[in-house]
Design a protein around this motif. Structure first.
Motif, PDB file in Angstrom:
ATOM      1  N   VAL A  81     -46.839  35.122 -28.535  1.00 36.04           N
ATOM      2  CA  VAL A  81     -45.789  34.559 -29.384  1.00 36.04           C
ATOM      3  C   VAL A  81     -44.420  34.860 -28.770  1.00 36.04           C
ATOM      4  N   LEU A  82     -44.242  36.057 -28.263  1.00 38.32           N
ATOM      5  CA  LEU A  82     -42.985  36.468 -27.644  1.00 38.32           C
ATOM      6  C   LEU A  82     -42.625  35.577 -26.447  1.00 38.32           C
ATOM      7  N   HIS A  83     -43.632  35.165 -25.700  1.00 45.16           N
ATOM      8  CA  HIS A  83     -43.415  34.366 -24.484  1.00 45.16           C
ATOM      9  C   HIS A  83     -43.667  32.873 -24.680  1.00 45.16           C
ATOM     10  N   ARG A 125     -28.052  35.531 -29.852  1.00 46.60           N
ATOM     11  CA  ARG A 125     -28.792  36.301 -30.863  1.00 46.60           C
ATOM     12  C   ARG A 125     -29.121  35.419 -32.059  1.00 46.60           C
ATOM     13  N   GLY A 126     -28.240  34.463 -32.369  1.00 49.70           N
ATOM     14  CA  GLY A 126     -28.544  33.501 -33.432  1.00 49.70           C
ATOM     15  C   GLY A 126     -29.779  32.686 -33.084  1.00 49.70           C
ATOM     16  N   GLN A 127     -29.875  32.284 -31.821  1.00 52.78           N
ATOM     17  CA  GLN A 127     -31.077  31.570 -31.384  1.00 52.78           C
ATOM     18  C   GLN A 127     -32.304  32.468 -31.486  1.00 52.78           C
ATOM     19  N   ALA A 128     -32.155  33.728 -31.077  1.00 56.41           N
ATOM     20  CA  ALA A 128     -33.285  34.661 -31.132  1.00 56.41           C
ATOM     21  C   ALA A 128     -33.722  34.891 -32.574  1.00 56.41           C
ATOM     22  N   SER A 129     -32.780  35.016 -33.501  1.00 58.91           N
ATOM     23  CA  SER A 129     -33.173  35.230 -34.894  1.00 58.91           C
ATOM     24  C   SER A 129     -33.865  33.988 -35.456  1.00 58.91           C
ATOM     25  N   THR A 130     -33.464  32.799 -35.007  1.00 63.59           N
ATOM     26  CA  THR A 130     -34.159  31.569 -35.419  1.00 63.59           C
ATOM     27  C   THR A 130     -35.579  31.555 -34.875  1.00 63.59           C
ATOM     28  N   LEU A 131     -35.749  31.932 -33.619  1.00 62.03           N
ATOM     29  CA  LEU A 131     -37.087  31.979 -33.025  1.00 62.03           C
ATOM     30  C   LEU A 131     -37.971  32.996 -33.759  1.00 62.03           C
ATOM     31  N   LEU A 132     -37.393  34.126 -34.142  1.00 62.88           N
ATOM     32  CA  LEU A 132     -38.145  35.115 -34.913  1.00 62.88           C
ATOM     33  C   LEU A 132     -38.530  34.547 -36.273  1.00 62.88           C
ATOM     34  N   SER A 133     -37.602  33.876 -36.918  1.00 62.83           N
ATOM     35  CA  SER A 133     -37.886  33.259 -38.210  1.00 62.83           C
ATOM     36  C   SER A 133     -39.012  32.236 -38.094  1.00 62.83           C
ATOM     37  N   GLN A 134     -38.982  31.434 -37.033  1.00 56.29           N
ATOM     38  CA  GLN A 134     -40.044  30.456 -36.816  1.00 56.29           C
ATOM     39  C   GLN A 134     -41.396  31.130 -36.597  1.00 56.29           C
ATOM     40  N   ALA A 135     -41.367  32.354 -36.094  1.00 57.80           N
ATOM     41  CA  ALA A 135     -42.603  33.112 -35.875  1.00 57.80           C
ATOM     42  C   ALA A 135     -43.010  33.900 -37.121  1.00 57.80           C
ATOM     43  N   GLY A 136     -42.277  33.725 -38.224  1.00 57.09           N
ATOM     44  CA  GLY A 136     -42.615  34.383 -39.471  1.00 57.09           C
ATOM     45  C   GLY A 136     -42.035  35.777 -39.640  1.00 57.09           C
ATOM     46  N   VAL A 137     -41.041  36.140 -38.829  1.00 59.70           N
ATOM     47  CA  VAL A 137     -40.436  37.471 -38.907  1.00 59.70           C
ATOM     48  C   VAL A 137     -39.017  37.344 -39.460  1.00 59.70           C
ATOM     49  N   ASP A 138     -38.742  38.082 -40.533  1.00 51.27           N
ATOM     50  CA  ASP A 138     -37.413  38.090 -41.149  1.00 51.27           C
ATOM     51  C   ASP A 138     -36.623  39.263 -40.584  1.00 51.27           C
TER      52      ASP A 138
END
Length: 182
Positions: free
Chosen positions: A32-34, A151-164
């Protein structure tokens, strides 16, 4: 223009947000990270790597300045990233270690800045080799804005992966001035 106090505040915000993002990313499996997500730098790992690369490039440039450069001298031994999409680490743990070092350098260096220093020009070469001369205060605004953007992009990617990641606003780190008036 950027004030010394604002530079210190943005450096603290940078560390706070990076800590949150890396803690959130650490719970994800490598696939998921990659995973390619169509972001500017592909994956979450690619995005986090790009922020490390960008900060490394800029901090190495800041090391040429007379004030605070001693704090940044260890970075001159780091390899100069060859491209903005470089991967400076093989895995998240290694990348997180680099991130922690960079955040420490950023906070230490920001603490050395004053109005006189921020008013000076920074001469550097772009990644394409173009000669540039820009006001340091403006470059620092770009430096911190660049981090926030990705970091905004990274937080969006985390959100898409189900991580708040939780609250990400700088506002929560700003002191309440009403408490200072009483």
């Amino acid at each position: 223009m950027l004030t010394p106090a604002a530079a210190r505040q943005l450096a603290a915000y940078n560390r706070w947000m990076n800590d949150k993002l890396y803690q959130a990313a650490a719970i994800l499996p490598d696939e998921v990270l990659h995973a390619e997500r169509g972001a500017f730098f592909g994956s979450l790992f690619g995005t986090l790597s790009h922020i490390v690369v960008g900060d490394t490039v800029w901090l190495r440039r800041f090391a040429s300045l007379p004030v605070g450069a001693d704090v940044l001298q260890p970075l001159l031994a780091w390899p100069q990233p060859a491209a903005l999409d470089a991967r400076p680490a093989a895995n998240l743990a290694e990348l997180a270690a680099l991130r922690q070092q960079l955040d420490s350098y950023i906070e230490q260096w920001a603490a050395t800045q004053d109005e006189r220093v921020l008013a000076q020009d920074l001469a550097y070469r772009s990644m394409r080799g173009d000669a540039c001369v820009k006001a340091l205060g403006g470059v620092l605004l770009h430096f911190f804005n660049h981090q926030t953007h990705h970091r905004g992009q990274a937080s969006t990617l985390l959100s898409q992966a189900g991580v708040d990641v939780g609250v990400t606003d700088l506002l929560v780190l700003l002191p309440d001035t009403a408490a200072h008036r009483n």
